[in-house]
Design a protein around this motif. Structure first.
Motif, PDB file in Angstrom:
ATOM      1  N   PHE A 177     -31.881 -25.329 -31.326  1.00  0.00           N
ATOM      2  CA  PHE A 177     -32.938 -24.947 -30.279  1.00  0.00           C
ATOM      3  C   PHE A 177     -34.217 -25.626 -29.527  1.00  0.00           C
ATOM      4  O   PHE A 177     -34.202 -26.122 -28.527  1.00  0.00           O
ATOM      5  CB  PHE A 177     -32.403 -23.776 -29.297  1.00  0.00           C
ATOM      6  N   SER A 336     -33.016 -21.900 -19.696  1.00  0.00           N
ATOM      7  CA  SER A 336     -32.897 -21.953 -21.272  1.00  0.00           C
ATOM      8  C   SER A 336     -33.904 -20.839 -22.266  1.00  0.00           C
ATOM      9  O   SER A 336     -32.715 -20.240 -22.303  1.00  0.00           O
ATOM     10  CB  SER A 336     -32.314 -23.632 -21.886  1.00  0.00           C
ATOM     11  N   LEU A 340     -32.219 -17.358 -23.729  1.00  0.00           N
ATOM     12  CA  LEU A 340     -32.557 -16.819 -24.574  1.00  0.00           C
ATOM     13  C   LEU A 340     -32.759 -15.901 -25.109  1.00  0.00           C
ATOM     14  O   LEU A 340     -32.269 -14.786 -25.273  1.00  0.00           O
ATOM     15  CB  LEU A 340     -33.463 -17.682 -24.795  1.00  0.00           C
ATOM     16  N   PRO A 354     -29.341 -18.627 -28.972  1.00  0.00           N
ATOM     17  CA  PRO A 354     -29.969 -20.539 -29.104  1.00  0.00           C
ATOM     18  C   PRO A 354     -28.694 -21.149 -28.967  1.00  0.00           C
ATOM     19  O   PRO A 354     -29.585 -22.040 -28.412  1.00  0.00           O
ATOM     20  CB  PRO A 354     -30.011 -19.637 -31.224  1.00  0.00           C
ATOM     21  N   TYR A 355     -27.469 -20.810 -29.637  1.00  0.00           N
ATOM     22  CA  TYR A 355     -26.507 -21.782 -29.451  1.00  0.00           C
ATOM     23  C   TYR A 355     -25.751 -22.156 -27.900  1.00  0.00           C
ATOM     24  O   TYR A 355     -25.903 -23.405 -26.867  1.00  0.00           O
ATOM     25  CB  TYR A 355     -25.280 -21.244 -30.143  1.00  0.00           C
ATOM     26  N   THR A 358     -29.243 -23.736 -25.896  1.00  0.00           N
ATOM     27  CA  THR A 358     -29.151 -25.348 -26.072  1.00  0.00           C
ATOM     28  C   THR A 358     -27.905 -25.718 -25.522  1.00  0.00           C
ATOM     29  O   THR A 358     -28.448 -26.846 -25.210  1.00  0.00           O
ATOM     30  CB  THR A 358     -28.467 -25.751 -27.079  1.00  0.00           C
TER      31      THR A 358
END
Length: 627
Positions: A177, A336, A340, A354-355, A358
């Motif tokens: 990230f 984003s 998160l 975090p994925y 991202t």
């Protein structure tokens, strides 16, 4: 780059249980595979000698292949290893491969962490071999060489212990990230946002440095890398505005160091802390929020006082972006981050959050004209991933040897008991000993390594003395981090001095003064859990207001400037510092005494100011003229 991509694919497959091509290894097998991939990367990227920095010698390829082959063997036998207890009795071939992997881990930690961490890993990793010869509470049943090697490589407490489990399950995703945020222009957005917020105020460039480093340091988790990115912009801007090179470098060093404590991402150590404490990362993030805000507020107040005392102005209007335009341009980064934080706190999907964040960021970047991803950016992404995770894996696998050596011998528990015994009922004595120990170890080790070592030895003693567990672990983290700005090591200060072209020693001394609140802040929250947002709402509000007043007084005392008064003398600065300490002390009515001293100090300052004002000249008609 290819190995980095393979490691990322394997981590995503494990995190989301995708079972691509039917591949879904058990826990220790997955960690062995990950160690093999990223240890090989570290051996290829980080040279064995300085003379090899411009070339890739043949033996690095050989060592990388050995790391991949050895970890593949251990991973394929992961289930047998657990079922048959290879930690105690293993085939000769397995013991030989374990020996090779142990040597490769030591070489990896030497290359990535330096000789100091290598020495610590070797001495404590080998502790089971000589524990039987140690005196007093340091004594333990000794291990033979083969037993020690098998315990470290095939046991659950050492190389594949908590530090590596945290890397495999959590940290890789947050590294991904942070890199995605950087390559899509997040650093430029946060710099512009900080400039729009703070650029117009007096001493604007220094305040921009503080705010932008708080943002970027939180996401990168590295003080040095933050200085080498944001510092190359903020330090020259501060110098152009009238700040001395040493002061400008010190501001950037302190701000970048504090970034590792700023949620939402913080550094790798925060995830390790959550695992050691057995709590969610969200709890650590919430606990660290107020201390981090207090630290950055103290920095802002100090640079504001300095600018007021020196008569420094803000940035030119033409260099300051409009805040509305900046937010419109940077909405993908804010979105984003919101994704998160929501997934961390509300959904508690720590490994997956975090994925998803991202994915949101990269998905938007594919359709934007500005900062659109291309092959060059993707190549940079995978290189930075391999470099960052490779360094972490090499260092933390080596630190795993320290954890294993102390755990297998039981010396960690004995050390904590002895510390409690010697300190008696004196919590201040124990905290002072802990602070000094953390600071000294932080000189030669990374923050993560220092924290892991002391969380085993020191934290149980602090908790056993009745202190808050989360506050105790944060206490260790803060004091270990202080070595980044404090002589003789002062790694962050020296790095910033290099960027500024400033004297290293003077920069370090300025950094100590600017980061002075860091020396008292850990004592505040370890003694008063309200400052880590634990307890009743009323207590939290009162403690926060008291702490805010106290750090203002610390800033005023450090910089010798008092609002509505101006510059103040050393006796008044001393009185302000005493008032701040009284307000920081959590017991009794000391905060009221501090407020009283503040009122008296202001009164004395106003009286002195009035005496220094010259009398107005007499009217013209009263002036006598000679005939």
């Amino acid at each position: 780059m290819g190995l980095g991509g393979l490691g990322l694919l394997m981590t995503i497959n494990q995190t989301f249980a995708l079972k691509l091509f039917g591949f879904y290894p058990i826990g220790n097998a997955f960690i062995y595979y990950l160690i093999g991939i990223f240890l090989a990367v570290a051996l290829l990227i980080f040279p064995a000698r300085q003379t090899d920095s411009e070339r890739l010698p043949w033996y690095d390829w050989l060592l990388a292949a050995a790391a991949l082959g050895g970890s593949l063997y251990l991973g394929l036998n992961g289930l047998r290893m657990t079922q048959q207890g290879w930690e105690y009795f293993a085939p000769l071939s397995a013991t030989l491969i374990a020996t090779m992997m142990l040597l490769l881990v030591l070489e990896g930690v030497r290359r990535c962490g330096g000789w100091a961490i290598f020495a610590v890993a070797l001495i404590f990793g080998a502790y089971p071999l000589y524990a039987g010869y140690m005196p007093g509470f340091l004594w333990s049943n000794g291990f033979e060489l083969g037993e020690t090697i098998r315990a470290h490589v095939m046991g659950a407490e050492s190389i594949v212990g908590v530090p590596m489990q945290v890397v495999a399950n959590l940290i890789v995703g947050f590294v991904v990230f942070g890199i995605a945020l950087t390559i899509t222009g997040g650093g430029e957005f946060f710099m512009n946002f900080a400039t729009a917020l703070m650029g117009r105020s007096r001493g604007g460039p220094a305040k921009v440095a503080v705010v932008s480093s708080a943002f970027m340091g939180s996401l990168s988790g590295s003080a040095v890398s933050n200085i080498l990115t944001t510092g190359t912009i903020t330090i020259p801007a501060m110098k152009r505005s009238g700040y001395k090179p040493e002061y400008a470098a010190a501001v950037e060093a302190c701000a970048s160091t504090g970034g590792t404590l700023m949620p939402p991402v913080m550094g790798a150590v925060a995830f390790i802390m959550a695992s050691f404490l057995g709590v969610s990362y969200g709890e650590v993030m919430i606990a660290a929020l107020l201390p981090a805000i207090l630290f950055y507020l103290a920095l802002l107040l100090q640079v504001d006082h300095y600018a007021a005392r020196k008569g420094l102005q803000g940035m030119p209007a033409k260099d300051i972006p409009r805040i509305g335009t900046t937010l419109v341009a940077g909405w993908p980064y804010l979105l984003s981050l919101a994704v998160l934080i929501y997934m961390l706190l509300a959904m508690r999907l720590e490994s997956q959050a975090p994925y998803y964040a991202t994915l949101v960021l990269l998905g938007i970047a594919l359709f934007r004209r500005q900062k659109r991803l291309g092959l060059k950016q993707l190549g940079e992404f995978f290189y930075q991933l391999a470099h960052g995770v490779g360094n972490l894996v090499a260092v933390l696998a080596g630190i795993g040897l320290v954890v294993g050596g102390l755990s297998y011998t039981g010396v960690a528990g004995a050390f904590s008991r002895e510390l409690l015994l010697y300190a008696g009922d004196s919590i201040p004595l124990m905290l002072a000993a802990g602070a000094v120990t953390s600071f000294i170890l932080g000189m030669g080790m990374t923050v993560s390594a220092c924290y892991i070592f002391l969380s085993i030895l020191l934290a149980p003693a602090l908790v056993g003395a009745g202190l808050n567990p989360l506050g105790s672990h944060l206490f260790i983290l803060y004091w270990g981090m202080l070595s980044y700005i404090t002589p003789p090591v002062a790694l962050a200060a020296i790095t910033a001095a290099g960027v500024a072209g400033a004297n290293n020693t003077r920069t370090s001394l300025h950094a100590v003064r600017l980061g002075g609140v860091l020396f008292v802040l850990p004592f505040l929250f370890v003694l008063n859990p309200s400052l880590i947002l634990q307890g009743e709402v009323f207590d939290i509000v009162v403690s926060t207001l008291t702490a805010l007043t106290a750090i203002w007084l610390v800033a005023a005392a450090m910089e010798g400037y008092l609002y509505r008064v101006g510059s103040v003398s050393w006796p008044l600065r001393g009185a302000l510092l005493i008032a701040a300490l009284l307000m920081m002390y959590p017991e009794g009515r000391s905060d009221l005494l501090g407020l009283g001293m503040l009122v008296v100090t202001y009164g004395v300052a106003f009286l002195r100011q009035a005496r220094q004002v010259p009398s107005p000249p007499p009217p013209l008609d009263q002036v006598c003229h000679k005939p």
